[in-house]
Design an enzyme around this catalytic site. Structure first.
Site, mmCIF file in Angstrom:
data_model
loop_
_atom_site.group_PDB
_atom_site.id
_atom_site.type_symbol
_atom_site.label_atom_id
_atom_site.label_comp_id
_atom_site.label_asym_id
_atom_site.label_seq_id
_atom_site.Cartn_x
_atom_site.Cartn_y
_atom_site.Cartn_z
ATOM 1 N N HIS A 1 49.685 30.632 34.743
ATOM 2 C CA HIS A 1 49.111 29.947 33.582
ATOM 3 C C HIS A 1 47.966 29.013 33.975
ATOM 4 C CE1 HIS A 1 53.350 30.298 31.485
ATOM 5 N NE2 HIS A 1 52.763 31.470 31.634
ATOM 6 N N ASN B 1 54.252 28.926 27.283
ATOM 7 C CA ASN B 1 53.353 29.996 27.735
ATOM 8 C C ASN B 1 52.083 29.943 26.885
ATOM 9 O OD1 ASN B 1 56.269 30.530 27.375
ATOM 10 N ND2 ASN B 1 55.849 31.956 29.017
ATOM 11 N N GLU C 1 61.849 29.590 30.952
ATOM 12 C CA GLU C 1 62.084 30.955 30.524
ATOM 13 C C GLU C 1 63.194 31.555 31.363
ATOM 14 O OE1 GLU C 1 60.465 31.785 28.126
ATOM 15 O OE2 GLU C 1 58.529 30.757 28.178
HETATM 16 P P1 FDA Z 1 42.166 36.258 30.627
HETATM 17 O O1 FDA Z 1 42.470 35.884 32.018
HETATM 18 O O2 FDA Z 1 43.215 36.909 29.802
HETATM 19 O O3 FDA Z 1 40.919 37.256 30.605
HETATM 20 C C1 FDA Z 1 39.771 37.060 31.375
HETATM 21 C C2 FDA Z 1 39.099 38.408 31.580
HETATM 22 O O4 FDA Z 1 37.787 38.199 32.093
HETATM 23 C C3 FDA Z 1 39.807 39.317 32.562
HETATM 24 O O5 FDA Z 1 39.947 40.597 32.006
HETATM 25 C C4 FDA Z 1 38.881 39.339 33.783
HETATM 26 O O6 FDA Z 1 38.892 40.571 34.481
HETATM 27 C C5 FDA Z 1 37.531 39.115 33.140
HETATM 28 N N1 FDA Z 1 36.545 38.475 34.027
HETATM 29 C C6 FDA Z 1 36.727 37.402 34.830
HETATM 30 N N2 FDA Z 1 35.586 37.066 35.449
HETATM 31 C C7 FDA Z 1 34.643 37.941 35.032
HETATM 32 C C8 FDA Z 1 33.265 38.119 35.320
HETATM 33 N N3 FDA Z 1 32.613 37.293 36.158
HETATM 34 N N4 FDA Z 1 32.605 39.158 34.739
HETATM 35 C C9 FDA Z 1 33.254 40.003 33.877
HETATM 36 N N5 FDA Z 1 34.565 39.873 33.573
HETATM 37 C C10 FDA Z 1 35.254 38.850 34.135
HETATM 38 N N6 FDA Z 1 51.130 33.830 28.870
HETATM 39 C C11 FDA Z 1 51.929 33.792 27.768
HETATM 40 O O7 FDA Z 1 51.584 33.142 26.781
HETATM 41 N N7 FDA Z 1 53.120 34.468 27.775
HETATM 42 C C12 FDA Z 1 53.555 35.179 28.857
HETATM 43 O O8 FDA Z 1 54.616 35.803 28.809
HETATM 44 C C13 FDA Z 1 52.727 35.204 30.018
HETATM 45 N N8 FDA Z 1 53.134 35.847 31.161
HETATM 46 C C14 FDA Z 1 52.232 36.022 32.205
HETATM 47 C C15 FDA Z 1 52.584 36.830 33.291
HETATM 48 C C16 FDA Z 1 51.642 37.085 34.277
HETATM 49 C C17 FDA Z 1 52.006 37.964 35.453
HETATM 50 C C18 FDA Z 1 50.333 36.522 34.194
HETATM 51 C C19 FDA Z 1 49.283 36.778 35.236
HETATM 52 C C20 FDA Z 1 50.008 35.707 33.124
HETATM 53 C C21 FDA Z 1 50.938 35.449 32.133
HETATM 54 N N9 FDA Z 1 50.619 34.661 31.034
HETATM 55 C C22 FDA Z 1 51.480 34.557 29.967
HETATM 56 C C23 FDA Z 1 49.330 33.964 30.951
HETATM 57 C C24 FDA Z 1 48.305 34.624 30.020
HETATM 58 O O9 FDA Z 1 48.212 36.003 30.297
HETATM 59 C C25 FDA Z 1 46.944 33.940 30.226
HETATM 60 O O10 FDA Z 1 47.099 32.576 29.872
HETATM 61 C C26 FDA Z 1 45.854 34.534 29.372
HETATM 62 O O11 FDA Z 1 45.652 35.900 29.673
HETATM 63 C C27 FDA Z 1 44.537 33.799 29.566
HETATM 64 O O12 FDA Z 1 43.637 34.240 28.566
HETATM 65 P P2 FDA Z 1 42.082 34.003 28.734
HETATM 66 O O13 FDA Z 1 41.425 34.390 27.450
HETATM 67 O O14 FDA Z 1 41.851 32.609 29.211
HETATM 68 O O15 FDA Z 1 41.574 34.964 29.902
#
Ligand code: FDA
Length: 503
Positions: A441, A479, A356
């Site tokens: 990721h 991503n 990217e």
């Molecule tokens: P995700 O992590 O989204 O959600 C999990 C949720 O569960 C969170 O809200 C968390 O607080 C909650 N949680 C965790 N444990 C818990 C518990 N015990 N009790 C209650 N709640 C709990 N991807 C992409 O495709 N394009 C992009 O441009 C980017 N860019 C990017 C930038 C940055 C800074 C980050 C951090 C990440 C990206 N990503 C990305 C990655 C993408 O955001 C990521 O892969 C997904 O959000 C993951 O989705 P999930 O459904 O796995 O969980």
């Protein structure tokens, strides 16, 4: 202690969780979502919901007293990070020795903090990583369904050529072209029409005001604008915030009982309660869901969970790097925080890389071309349970990160040779040119077909499901959120038909 009951419970509110809750709600099933983070919909004293990247405050990070941005320094000076008050902010960085994992916290999970890049993986690579999933179905039905519901849009190529916002991307494209490499536009869930109006000065700036990792005040179609309101709109879904699930128990009658902590604004536990459910869906993300099941297995709460729980975790080969541009090659002082172009060298036989072209949105010319590269690193980490801290510990070493650097170096040595440029050595705290000690990721830990069946049903326990990035074995080549969303769409359709609608 009170015990509530909901027929279905979804843990988390990220991509997998949001898809699952919407489809359960549409099917008429009362569903409770439990999210440890807060709801981000109320402006603070400055009129904004989020604090932005250049002057971050307590809203920026989850229970930290100093921000921890991925770019540690500029000219080796820590100009990037700030002391902040401890608060239930939107971005968390979870440190595990040689690897730190960034995750979003709040209603919408990672969608609140991510770069909005909405990329469908190459079909041949998808078939390689998840060979047991029918690719015809994924590419014919579930990727399009996910893209439509997420609000994926494409940049107008003509505007791209003349706008100020992507001068940095056009420069990187020129440099890639000199090395014989090709670039490709990256679809996005940031509204490109809004961005255009930002540049014209017609609307408040967000992507053009350096907003990304601490949340966007405008323009981004995060899950709290798409899947989640649709789920709430069914009338069957409710979300409980600042509620962290700690333990999962299986009851003699086949239902599940959760122990949850209720948190205050600064992360103190103000109450502990219990919630019962018949169908339990884990969408807490790769780290969150894996920890919940590992803890359950190792404490004896769910002893039938198999040995695959906690295995096959990867960084999606993430690595960040900067190149130093010649003085005449300017990137522009206005840079869209939302990437729109990538160098696509994924079909390189030796070192597949999808890089990217990232902004350096500091508001001034820095003569840096920045990249977040995704590489094909075959190494996998695993988790163990640490009883002393009651948490999962990731095992990932610096040596396991080396293939990532080798691949990025092969590509960008080529770009540098063709342009007479060099790497920047002042961006990551010391003199390293490649930063691979963090990932955006995280993927894997509860892999499809291993810890679960081919539709995310956890092996050993009926009516227990995984819906999120932990299903994907460590890599998607792009991503990941489109893949996570589409896979969740596929799985919940099957689970609804076979497990929930059956008389
Ligand atoms: P995700 O992590 O989204 O959600 C999990 C949720 O569960 C969170 O809200 C968390 O607080 C909650 N949680 C965790 N444990 C818990 C518990 N015990 N009790 C209650 N709640 C709990 N991807 C992409 O495709 N394009 C992009 O441009 C980017 N860019 C990017 C930038 C940055 C800074 C980050 C951090 C990440 C990206 N990503 C990305 C990655 C993408 O955001 C990521 O892969 C997904 O959000 C993951 O989705 P999930 O459904 O796995 O969980």
């Amino acid at each position: 202690r009170r015990t509530d009951f909901s027929p279905a419970v979804v843990i988390g509110t990220g991509y997998g969780a949001a898809v699952t809750a919407l489809r359960l709600g549409e099917a008429g099933i009362p569903t409770l979502m439990l999210e440890m983070g807060r709801l981000w919909d109320t402006p603070a004293g400055d009129g904004n919901v989020f604090s932005g990247m250049l002057r971050p405050d307590r809203r920026s990070m989850w229970l930290k007293t100093r921000t921890e941005a991925p770019l540690a320094s500029f000219l080796w000076i820590d100009v990037v990070n700030r002391d902040i008050e401890r608060y239930t902010g939107v971005l968390d960085r979870v440190d595990h020795g040689d690897m730190s994992v960034y995750v979003g916290r709040g209603v919408g999970g990672g969608s609140l903090v991510n770069g909005a890049m909405a990329v469908t993986p190459k079909r041949h690579y998808f078939e390689e990583i998840l060979p047991s999933v029918d690719a015809d179905e994924m590419y014919g039905t579930y990727f399009p369904r996910a893209g439509a519901a997420l609000g994926v849009n494409h940049i107008d190529p003509e505007w791209f050529e003349t706008c100020r916002s992507y001068k940095y991307a056009r420069l990187s494209r020129k440099h890639a072209g000199k090395a014989g490499l090709t670039t490709t536009f990256v679809p996005s869930v940031y509204d490109f029409d809004y961005l255009r109006r930002e540049e014209a000065g017609d609307v408040p700036r967000s992507a053009l005001a350096s907003e990304v990792i601490y949340g966007n005040n405008h323009g981004k179609r995060s899950l709290d604008k798409t899947y989640l309101p649709a789920a709430l709109g069914t009338g069957n879904v409710t979300i409980r915030t600042l509620t962290e699930v700690r333990a999962i128990h299986h009851q003699p009658d086949g239902t599940y009982r959760l122990t949850v902590r209720e948190l205050d604004d600064v992360g103190n536990v103000v109450a502990t309660s219990e919630i019962g459910t018949r169908h339990l869906f884990l969408g807490a993300g790769s780290l969150g869901s894996t920890e919940l099941l590992l803890r359950a297995r190792e404490t004896g709460a769910l002893p039938e969970l198999n040995d695959e729980v906690g295995q096959c975790w990867g960084t999606n080969g993430n690595v960040m790097l900067g190149r130093a541009n010649h003085v005449w090659d300017t990137t522009g002082t206005v840079q869209s925080g939302m990437p729109a172009l990538g160098i696509d060298a994924w079909d390189d036989p030796e070192h597949p890389v999808f890089a990217e072209i990232a902004p350096m949105p500091a508001g001034l010319e820095l003569w840096v071309s920045l990249y977040l590269a995704i590489t094909k690193n075959p190494e996998r980490g695993h988790f163990t349970y640490d009883a002393a801290t009651d948490s999962a510990r990731l095992h990932w070493t610096a040596e396991q990160g080396q293939p990532t650097i080798d691949a990025a170096k092969a590509l960008f040595d080529r770009v540098n040779r063709a342009n007479g440029t060099i790497y920047r050595h002042d961006l990551f705290g010391d003199t390293r040119p490649f930063e691979n000690r963090f990932t955006y990721h995280p993927l894997g830990g509860l892999v499809l077909g291993k810890a679960t069946d081919l539709y995310g049903r956890v092996r050993g326990y009926p009516n227990l499901y995984v819906t999120d990035g932990s299903l994907i074995p460590g890599s998607t080549g792009v991503n990941p959120f489109v893949t996570i969303t589409a896979l969740a769409e596929r799985n919940i359709e099957r689970v609804l038909a076979e497990d929930l609608r059956r008389p």
